[in-house]
Design an enzyme around this catalytic site. Structure first.
Site, PDB file in Angstrom:
ATOM      1  CE  LYS A 176      -2.011   3.010   1.701  1.00 28.23           C
ATOM      2  NZ  LYS A 176      -1.797   4.343   1.663  1.00 28.23           N
ATOM      3  CD  GLU A 252      12.471   0.500   8.282  1.00 31.89           C
ATOM      4  OE1 GLU A 252      12.276   1.180   7.343  1.00 31.89           O
ATOM      5  OE2 GLU A 252      13.405  -0.611   8.186  1.00 31.89           O
ATOM      6  CB  CYS A 286      12.752   8.866   8.806  1.00 33.79           C
ATOM      7  SG  CYS A 286      13.817   7.774   7.982  1.00 33.79           S
ATOM      8  CD  GLU A 388       8.981  12.694  12.212  1.00 31.21           C
ATOM      9  OE1 GLU A 388       7.834  12.340  12.308  1.00 31.21           O
ATOM     10  OE2 GLU A 388       9.955  12.082  11.777  1.00 31.21           O
TER      11      GLU A 388
END
Ligand code: NAD
Length: 484
Positions: A176, A252, A286, A388
């Site tokens: 996906k 992750e 990331c 973040e």
């Protein structure tokens, strides 16, 4: 008009429902994406399940390895198509996509094709209580159908980082891709058919997360394991879905990574390194640096030098000469990033550079552009320092001692990566051990032998992928003990 279709059991599947895919450079329409409903996701998962016992399962290891090398060749033969597709979806500069995204997309299959031929299995000859012997050994079996849920920041690279080891280990996958970047996963379906990959081994379903393909896939009871890259909050939702049927996950997740510069560092290399780790891919990595700590004697000089770097980026169309800074992925993501730019301002940060939207010519002014931004002067409790942002920005704070900066760096629920700049080997090794992260770079960033582990500590992930570590998730270990 481009159409992005679902790839199920080797066939292209349209649905009655489409959504728009837009180019973040100027918000122009790239095409329409066919959103998979429960029915299409169910068909994809069932195709993947069936493929586990079909021709794919009866391939000899060497044949499977050949097919993986075939994917590498297939991507390389259509390198420009993959490049164009990735650039249109993300707006990232040509120089970046051509050197990082697409080559690593191909390399991810090669590394696991090479690895899977050379995996040793443990085996022990043992004495038995009746003075006989037994042979106790392990077999690695494929886990089964792997649900692969991907983000938009490095679409092909991060997807193949999961599909590569999954297929190398003999699993089948239902991917996906992010709703923002459907193109390269779709293109890979064409490569799979071209190289003769058995139907059902690689499937793609398009859509969003909740009440869409992401949720339907992760909830599906025939999915045997879920590997996901994305935000920590999304990871929590997927973990709940995986709890039903106690399916394993490999995650992750997000980060709030520190960059630490000691006064003895090679100054120019440290500035260049932090500029890269903060601003590359418009800060949408990331592993990127959003918190910078600089030892006090070089603090002012460092801030000035990083400002100069930030102001030297060339914004523009991905293919234009010299362009090395693209837009954010979408106008929606820009809203999020700008909300932090506004928060920093409201909290009284010193805006060293940037802090808003750059003036771009028509039609680029309709795109998702933001300025590279640097702040100083915020308290460590600020959301700008704790949460973040996933944009091209960082806060820089001074520090005095090693102990102090270790505390500052570790004071976060995240634990993905850190980058440390020093010429003192002892400091380097001590920092490597003290920082609570999955990956610690010293005098470098984004540099890694793909045989080593990749993943995050704390709320930045579950498990490790990369090299033999990927086998922990993508295979099921069976223990066989034979009394001789
Ligand atoms: P995201 O979590 O919003 O979305 C990722 C994927 O999950 C998308 O495909 C989305 O459709 C899907 N999704 C969303 N909600 C879902 C649900 N409830 N069930 C199932 N699927 C769902 O992340 P993003 O915005 O695409 O990517 C940015 C994030 O990814 C950042 O947090 C970044 O740190 C993280 N990231 C982590 C790594 C890493 O290796 N640790 C790498 C890249 C990106």
């Amino acid at each position: 008009m481009n159409e992005f279709k679902n790839f199920i059991n080797g066939q292209w599947v349209t649905t009655g429902k489409t959504f728009e895919n837009r180019n973040p450079v100027d918000n122009s329409l790239i095409g329409l994406v066919h959103e998979a409903g429960r029915g299409e996701v169910d068909a994809a998962v069932k195709a993947a399940k069936a493929a586990l016992t079909g021709p794919w399962a009866s391939l000899k290891l060497e044949q499977r390895v050949d097919l993986l090398h075939g994917i590498v060749d297939g991507i390389n033969q259509r390198f420009d198509d993959f490049l164009d597709a990735e650039i249109a979806d993300t707006g990232k500069p040509h120089v970046l996509a051509s050197h990082v995204d697409i080559p690593r997309g191909a390399a991810n299959f090669k590394i696991f094709a090479d690895l899977i031929r050379n995996v040793p299995n443990e085996s022990f000859g043992m004495d038995t209580p009746d003075n006989g012997r037994a042979l106790n050994y392990a077999i690695r079996a494929p886990r089964g159908v792997i649900g692969v849920v991907c983000p938009w920041n490095l679409p092909l690279l991060l997807m193949t980082w999961k599909v590569g080891p999954a297929l190398a280990c003999g699993n089948t996958v239902v991917v996906k891709p992010s709703e923002d970047t459907p193109a390269t996963a779709t293109l890979l379906g064409e490569v799979m058919n071209k190289i003769g990959m058995p139907a059902g081994v690689y499937n793609v379903v398009h859509g969003f997360g909740p009440d869409s393909a992401g949720q339907y896939l992760t909830e599906h009871p025939l999915v045997d394991g879920i590997t996901f890259t994305g935000e920590t909050g999304t990871g929590e939702a997927i973990m709940k879905a995986a709890a039903k049927g106690v399916r394993p996950v490999s995650f992750e997740l997000g980060g709030k990574n520190p960059g630490i510069v000691f006064a003895d560092a090679d100054f120019d290399k440290a500035v260049a390194g932090i500029a890269r780790s903060t601003f590359e891919n418009t800060g949408q990595v990331c592993l990127g640096t959003e918190r910078v700590y600089v030892q006090r004697p070089i603090f002012e000089r460092f801030v000035a030098a990083l400002k100069q770097r930030a102001e030297s980026f060339k914004l523009g169309r991905p293919m234009d000469a010299g362009v090395n800074f693209g837009p954010l992925i979408s106008l929606q993501h820009r809203e999020k990033v700008l909300s932090y730019y506004n928060k920093a301002k409201a909290e009284g940060a010193t805006i060293v550079t940037g802090g808003g939207v750059p003036a771009m010519p028509e039609p680029l002014s309709a795109g998702a552009w933001v300025q590279p931004t640097i702040w100083t002067g915020l308290p460590e409790s600020s959301p700008v320092i704790r949460q973040e942002i996933f944009g091209p920005c960082c806060h820089i704070a001074p520090f005095d001692t090693e102990e102090e900066v270790i505390k500052l760096a570790n004071d976060t629920p995240y634990g993905l990566a850190a980058t440390v700049w020093t010429q003192d080997l002892s400091v380097a090794h001590r920092m490597g051990a003290a920082l609570e992260v999955g990956l610690c770079w010293v005098n470098s960033w984004f540099l890694r032998d793909l045989r080593t582990s990749f993943g995050g500590a704390k709320q930045s992930g579950i498990g490790r992928e990369g090299g033999v570590h990927s086998l922990e998730f993508y295979t099921e270990l069976r223990n066989v003990c034979v009394k001789l």
